[in-house]
Design an enzyme around this catalytic site. Structure first.
Site, short mmCIF file in Angstrom:
data_model
loop_
_atom_site.label_atom_id
_atom_site.label_comp_id
_atom_site.label_asym_id
_atom_site.label_seq_id
_atom_site.Cartn_x
_atom_site.Cartn_y
_atom_site.Cartn_z
N ASP A 89 -21.10 13.32 1.27
CA ASP A 89 -21.19 11.79 1.35
C ASP A 89 -21.28 11.29 -0.02
O ASP A 89 -21.56 12.19 -0.94
CB ASP A 89 -22.47 11.62 2.21
N ASP A 261 -21.27 13.70 12.27
CA ASP A 261 -22.26 14.26 11.65
C ASP A 261 -23.57 13.92 11.95
O ASP A 261 -23.59 12.56 12.25
CB ASP A 261 -21.94 14.45 10.16
#
Length: 369
Positions: A89, A261
């Site tokens: 991320d 996720d």
């Protein structure tokens, strides 16, 4: 990066991503290893569970241990002993959940949650860090609005996300890594559409749906996902950021999403809750004290093959960390197995039946909660 949709069932897609560190079948759930570690699990545990890709976080790794330490190991894979693909991320979500000192088009200045020092992060720095980490999939640096932001605030964040996406792509000079764009827009259909069209006009290897599942009603989550997916290309993977409960994943797969996720499975495991094919199971509850059953009789994980509910109940009762470890092993195995079943059901044309069952047992709160 290559992505192929091999089969569809309605909007649900069976596919495969070919990344630098291996192939990943989709739909896929990615265990979260924020600090280069999935809490309480070793890389071997993840491999035995069948995890094909995990997520780690640029923001946290940039602060500790720092990029230079990871460079000493020649990348994140060597640093954490994981040989399969990694998605990182960009740090945008974490930055915007912290108190900011300053935010403008140049970037964000915030205080480190570790020592309170001032830290500056912008698209160029995020790309530089992710390239150094060597992750297979990198994310653009985006502006994720806070959950209670009004229309004008979300509009500003959406426009800034576009400008930052342009800068992220320009700074992303690497051959063996993929870059995904992130669609924002909050709970406003027109802004979702605008963001999706802007991001696809730039062109990325895949597209994430950001800024959802952060407190809004489930119906809005699904509606905004539908609005977003409508404007995303068919030949690129679609990633819903932060979606991890079984019933939500099945709903999103049904709407054409490929990647997920969440810390949800590992977090609830540490608090004594198991995910099973019959719903959630509270191992702390007293009715498990004499139970000789495994956590889930359909599961073949290390925990279910070797230990009873009674034993795991005892571990939680006495505050032994092994209880948390065993349930974390189980919950990650369950999520990986669930996604295998999802892929099989798309292949065989039985996805609707699987979705109906999973949504029913989890939407009702499951059993023994």
């Amino acid at each position: 990066m290559e992505f192929e949709v091999k089969k569809t069932f309605g909007k649900a897609r069976l596919g495969v991503m070919k990344l630098h560190h291996g192939a990943v079948e989709t739909p896929v759930f990615m265990p979260v290893g924020t600090n280069a570690s999935v809490k309480l699990l070793t890389p071997r545990d993840l491999e035995e569970a069948g995890a094909e890709i995990i997520l780690s976080n640029t923001f946290h790794l940039m602060l500790k241990p720092g990029v230079e330490i990871i460079k000493l190991h020649r990348g994140l894979h060597n640093f954490m002993g994981w040989k399969r693909p990694i998605l990182t991320d960009s740090g945008g979500f974490q930055v915007f959940s912290l108190p900011k000192i300053r935010i403008d088009d140049e970037g964000v200045v915030f205080r480190s949650p570790i020592d309170g020092s001032k830290v500056f992060l912008n698209p160029e720095i995020s790309m530089e860090v992710q390239i150094a980490l060597g992750s297979d999939i990198c994310m653009v640096f985006d502006h994720c609005p806070v959950p209670d932001a009004d229309y004008e605030e979300v509009k500003e964040a959406t426009e800034r996300t576009y400008r930052w996406a342009l800068r992220s792509k320009k700074a992303f000079k690497t051959e063996n890594q993929a870059l995904f764009g992130i669609v924002q827009g909050g709970i406003y259909p027109d802004l979702r559409r605008e963001s999706a069209l802007q991001l696809t006009s730039i062109g990325f290897d895949g597209y994430a749906i950001g800024g959802l599942s952060i407190g809004e009603e489930r119906s809005l989550t699904l509606e905004m996902t539908e609005v977003t997916v409508e404007f995303l290309p068919e030949d690129k993977p679609r990633y819903f950021m932060g979606g991890g409960s079984p019933e939500l994943i099945l709903e999103l797969v049904d709407r054409g999403v490929d990647m997920f996720d969440s810390v949800f499975p590992t977090r609830i495991a540490r608090h004594g809750t198991a995910l099973t094919w019959n719903g959630k199971l509270n191992l702390k509850a007293s009715y498990n004290k004499r139970s000789l059953e495994p956590v889930d009789e359909r599961c073949g994980c290390y925990t279910c093959k070797n230990f009873t509910r009674s034993y795991i109940h005892h571990l939680f009762d006495r505050g032994e960390v092994l209880g948390q470890i065993l349930l974390t092993i189980h919950n990650i195995n369950f999520m990986i197995s669930l996604m295998k079943e999802v892929r099989r059901s798309i292949e065989s044309g039985t996805f609707k039946e699987l979705k109906s069952k999973v949504v029913e047992v989890y939407s009702s709160g499951g059993v023994n909660v």
